[in-house]
Design an enzyme around this catalytic site. Structure first.
Site, PDB file in Angstrom:
ATOM      1  N   ASP A  56       0.859  -1.173   0.000  1.00  0.00           N
ATOM      2  CA  ASP A  56       0.000   0.000   0.000  1.00  0.00           C
ATOM      3  C   ASP A  56       0.906   1.236   0.000  1.00  0.00           C
ATOM      4  OD1 ASP A  56      -2.167   1.656  -0.062  1.00  0.00           O
ATOM      5  OD2 ASP A  56      -3.265   0.635   1.526  1.00  0.00           O
TER       6      ASP A  56
HETATM    7  C1  BGC Z   1      -5.146   3.055   0.000  1.00  0.00           C
HETATM    8  C2  BGC Z   1      -5.292   1.978  -1.042  1.00  0.00           C
HETATM    9  C3  BGC Z   1      -5.138   2.567  -2.416  1.00  0.00           C
HETATM   10  C4  BGC Z   1      -3.797   3.250  -2.508  1.00  0.00           C
HETATM   11  C5  BGC Z   1      -3.509   3.833  -3.862  1.00  0.00           C
HETATM   12  C6  BGC Z   1      -3.914   3.893  -0.209  1.00  0.00           C
HETATM   13  O1  BGC Z   1      -3.886   4.997   0.622  1.00  0.00           O
HETATM   14  O2  BGC Z   1      -5.125   2.451   1.276  1.00  0.00           O
HETATM   15  O3  BGC Z   1      -6.539   1.355  -0.896  1.00  0.00           O
HETATM   16  O4  BGC Z   1      -5.285   1.571  -3.381  1.00  0.00           O
HETATM   17  O5  BGC Z   1      -3.765   4.292  -1.550  1.00  0.00           O
HETATM   18  O6  BGC Z   1      -4.295   4.919  -4.131  1.00  0.00           O
END
Ligand code: BGC
Length: 741
Positions: free
Chosen positions: A288
């Site tokens: 993430d």
């Molecule tokens: C979120 C994810 C997301 C990623 C990319 C993160 O802050 O937890 O769910 O896919 O950002 O945008």
């Protein structure tokens, strides 16, 4: 140094010796990847493991270090980008990658297409309430087609995190509290995105997230610690991730949280032992946002280099944003802290997915179509309208709905004409100007002259004269439709709340309108379950509309007019009050269950001043017609292990309207090795019946579906007696039992 080398070599060996079985397509992809890897420098391999954003991209986390994206591509120092907003920018970077970088390896572009790309479907928790698996799959297919036309190869979805805590804003992105329903939905979304041919320019790669157990942060606070037993994890949290992987998802995202004390991104048990060795995953894992580096803040890594070392050796392929992989990878290999064969394996898995997407055949095949032709297709908009209507859940109706023809409607509230808010969190490329608002939907259906609109209040602040204007509209109308709840900014990531009731100024609006004596229909817009005692008390009907997406307004008009009949059933219990959180129907009994005992209750498991039960249970939802469930029969009262239990029930539409309902089968293992939930959903069927019609529904329950995690972590079914209940919600009272021998 020698010792470190040995550890690294050992880890590499472990990953090879227990490698999961590969399909033919995967073998071909791996072979292709290996040929490339043989020609790549270490830095180029690390580049494939690095994902960045660009300065014009959508920022979905704390800002990373700004880099010259084009130079990184040219130097082979990046393999993927996320959240780029234009086809042109993607096309340009892809051209640099294939024409100007030494290896010419195409980039993979990802985006958070969570509940639609251009056409926005209801937020996922809402869509889950349709219990319409086919529709959810088809909605994902539409989203994939639009995304691919934009130029994306990959979406960071489905979110498979089970959560029963309405304080956590990200409940809006998942399928609710139940592992069985969650698993069906997760698999459907993967099928929808990936189709049967990953290389088609109409399909995109799915990403199973957030691995793992991200939906159980302590006290509902986003990014907070997760602490649970392996047994609980395997029983309640793992099934949706597992189902999505079984459906063929080719990527996974590691979660922000720690799991059994180790941040997921550096957690080898999660990323390798469970994911690869046990679940047989052969694709790649992306962290993430900054989650590799966040091991430093977690206090389990000394610095970025240590963080990269732990993540690489844990078997995490791609570092999202921060840059620890590209910054420290070479040194880690030089020092023997990560073996080059580990890097090769991580790289192989990334390249194989790019290969399977067809990017090496034609790096430009996505994003080439004419947008206008693919986006907003009328039949897809119609589909979104139907999904939105099926998602909405009628929680109360004293008979005011459906509205009679010619009714004069006062339409009040901050969500009544809120084209942006109805799209919810993660709106992809949804455009508010394409939203059909509730106001527009009602004006179209009932005639403009019959809709008296007044905003009445903002979400969290009164507006000057708002209540007066609302009262004026209400007095001239036959009925008040009050569209209240939470804004899109109070749904999704980083939106944890300690108070889940409707904000005070909106309650004041309701109180004032109540004074007019006009019937009040509350339309509750939200991405989470809420404490709605006051709204239920003071309204004549209450319909949860969620953040219903592009076509929300048309769907609301369909339902309140009776053109469509409500059929949604809650995928998440609505608590009585926030203090019950987390709450779900499948809790365990405890040694001191309450069980309706009315006196001497002191020493029972209960609250002093509130009920144990939620206000509305999982599975609940009303219709304009009345469904009756009768004649529950277990056709196989005794089965051998590995047989199938057959159960049937008669459903009758006793009301005046045609309608759909969801028959739900719940099971309880009466005596088990470990404490078991009071009830668990093990089957459901959404069905349609005309007024007066009757039919039999049959459930087939393989004994394997009764398996649970034992103390030795084996997953098996016990012989013995099982109770079942069938009905239209998790409080179903029709009861029977069967025995597994
Ligand atoms: C979120 C994810 C997301 C990623 C990319 C993160 O802050 O937890 O769910 O896919 O950002 O945008």
């Amino acid at each position: 140094m020698k010792k470190l080398l040995t550890i690294a070599a050992l880890l590499a060996l472990v990953s090879c010796s227990t490698a999961p079985k590969l399909s033919e397509a995967e073998q071909e992809a791996y072979k292709f990847a290996d040929k490339l890897i043989a020609k790549m420098t270490l830095r180029e391999k690390l580049g494939q493991l690095q994902q960045f954003t660009t300065s014009s991209a959508d920022i979905t986390g704390p800002d990373g270090v700004q880099r010259d994206a084009e130079a990184c591509v040219r130097n082979g120092e990046v393999g993927s980008f996320l959240s780029i907003r234009t086809t042109e920018e993607m096309h340009h970077l892809q051209k640099v990658a294939v024409e100007q970088s030494r290896m010419g390896i195409p980039l993979i572009f990802g985006y958070d297409i969570i509940h639609g790309c251009r056409i926005i479907f209801p937020e996922n928790l809402g869509a889950a309430c349709s219990w319409n698996i086919e529709a959810i799959e088809h909605a994902a297919r539409i989203a994939a087609e639009e995304s691919a036309a934009f130029g994306f190869h990959w979406t960071f979805s489905p979110m498979c995190d089970i959560s029963a805590d309405a304080r956590w804003g990200r409940v809006s992105e998942g399928a609710g509290e139940d592992p069985y329903l969650g698993a069906k939905i997760a698999a459907a979304i993967v099928r929808g995105y990936q189709g049967d041919d990953l290389a088609s320019d109409k399909t995109i790669a799915a990403c199973v997230k957030h691995f793992a157990a991200y939906g159980a942060p302590q006290a509902g606070r986003d990014y907070h610690t997760v602490d649970m037993s392996e047994m609980m994890f395997r029983d309640r949290y793992l099934p949706p991730y597992k189902a999505a992987l079984e459906a063929g998802a080719v990527t996974v995202m590691s979660s922000f949280n720690d799991f059994m004390g180790v941040p997921a991104s550096g957690n080898r048990w999660l990323m390798h032992t469970l994911l690869r060795e046990e679940l047989g995953f052969t694709g790649f894992v992306v962290s993430d946002y900054n989650a590799v580096h966040e091991q430093v803040a977690h206090g389990t890594a000394a610095d970025g280099k240590d963080a990269a070392q732990q993540a690489m050796n844990a078997h995490l392929n791609m570092d999202m944003v921060y840059g620890d992989y590209i910054n420290h990878g070479e040194q880690l290999v030089a020092e023997g802290k990560v073996s080059e064969s580990t890097i090769d394996q991580l790289c192989r898995e990334v390249l194989a997915v790019k290969y399977r997407l067809g990017l090496f055949d034609d790096p430009f095949k996505y994003g080439r179509q004419d947008h206008a032709e693919v986006m907003y297709r009328p039949e897809n908009l119609q589909y979104a309208r139907q999904v939105a209507a099926q998602s909405m859940v009628l929680l109360k109706n004293s008979g005011v709905l459906p509205l009679k023809e010619g009714t004069k409607i006062a339409l009040v509230g901050p969500l009544a004409d809120a084209p942006r808010d109805q799209l919810g969190a993660w709106r992809g490329f949804g455009e508010p100007e394409h939203s059909v608002t509730i106001r527009e939907g009602l004006e179209e259906r009932f005639g403009r002259q019959n809709i008296l609109y007044a905003k009445g209040s903002d979400f969290r602040a009164p507006i000057k004269g708002g209540i007066t204007e609302a009262l004026r509209a209400a007095r001239k109308a036959d009925v008040v439709l009050l569209s209240i709840g939470l804004s899109c900014k109070e749904s999704g990531e980083a939106t944890s709340l300690t108070d889940i009731s409707v904000p005070e100024p909106q309650q004041a609006l309701l109180d004032a309108l109540k004074g007019t004596g006009k019937p009040i229909v509350v339309l509750l817009g939200t991405g989470r379950a809420m404490d709605i005692r006051n709204e239920v008390d003071k309204s004549d009907a209450l319909l949860v509309t969620w953040h219903g997406g592009t076509m929300e307004g048309a769907a609301v008009a369909d339902l309140v007019s009776g053109d469509a009949n409500p059929s949604g059933h809650l995928a998440m219990s609505f608590p009585y009050c926030v203090g019950q959180s987390p709450i779900h129907y499948s809790m365990k009994t405890t040694g001191r269950p309450r069980n309706g005992i009315e006196h001497n209750e002191k020493y029972l498991s209960r609250y002093m001043h509130a009920p144990n039960e939620p206000l509305f249970p999982f599975g609940y939802g009303l219709s304009y017609t009345e469904f009756d469930y009768s004649d529950l029969q277990v056709l196989t009262p005794e089965v051998e292990m590995d047989d199938t239990v057959k159960i049937c029930v008669t459903v009758t539409n006793r009301g005046k309207y045609d309608g759909d309902d969801v028959a739900q089968l719940y099971v309880r293992d009466v005596v088990a090795q470990t404490t078991r939930p009071m009830r668990e959903l093990k089957g459901f069927e959404r069905f349609s019946l005309k007024a007066g019609e009757q039919r039999t529904i049959t459930f087939e329950l393989p004994t394997s579906s009764l398996a649970y995690c034992h103390t030795d972590h084996s997953f098996k079914t016990d012989p013995g007696t099982f109770k079942i209940w069938v009905g239209a919600d998790s409080n179903a009272t029709l009861e029977a039992e069967f025995t597994v021998k």
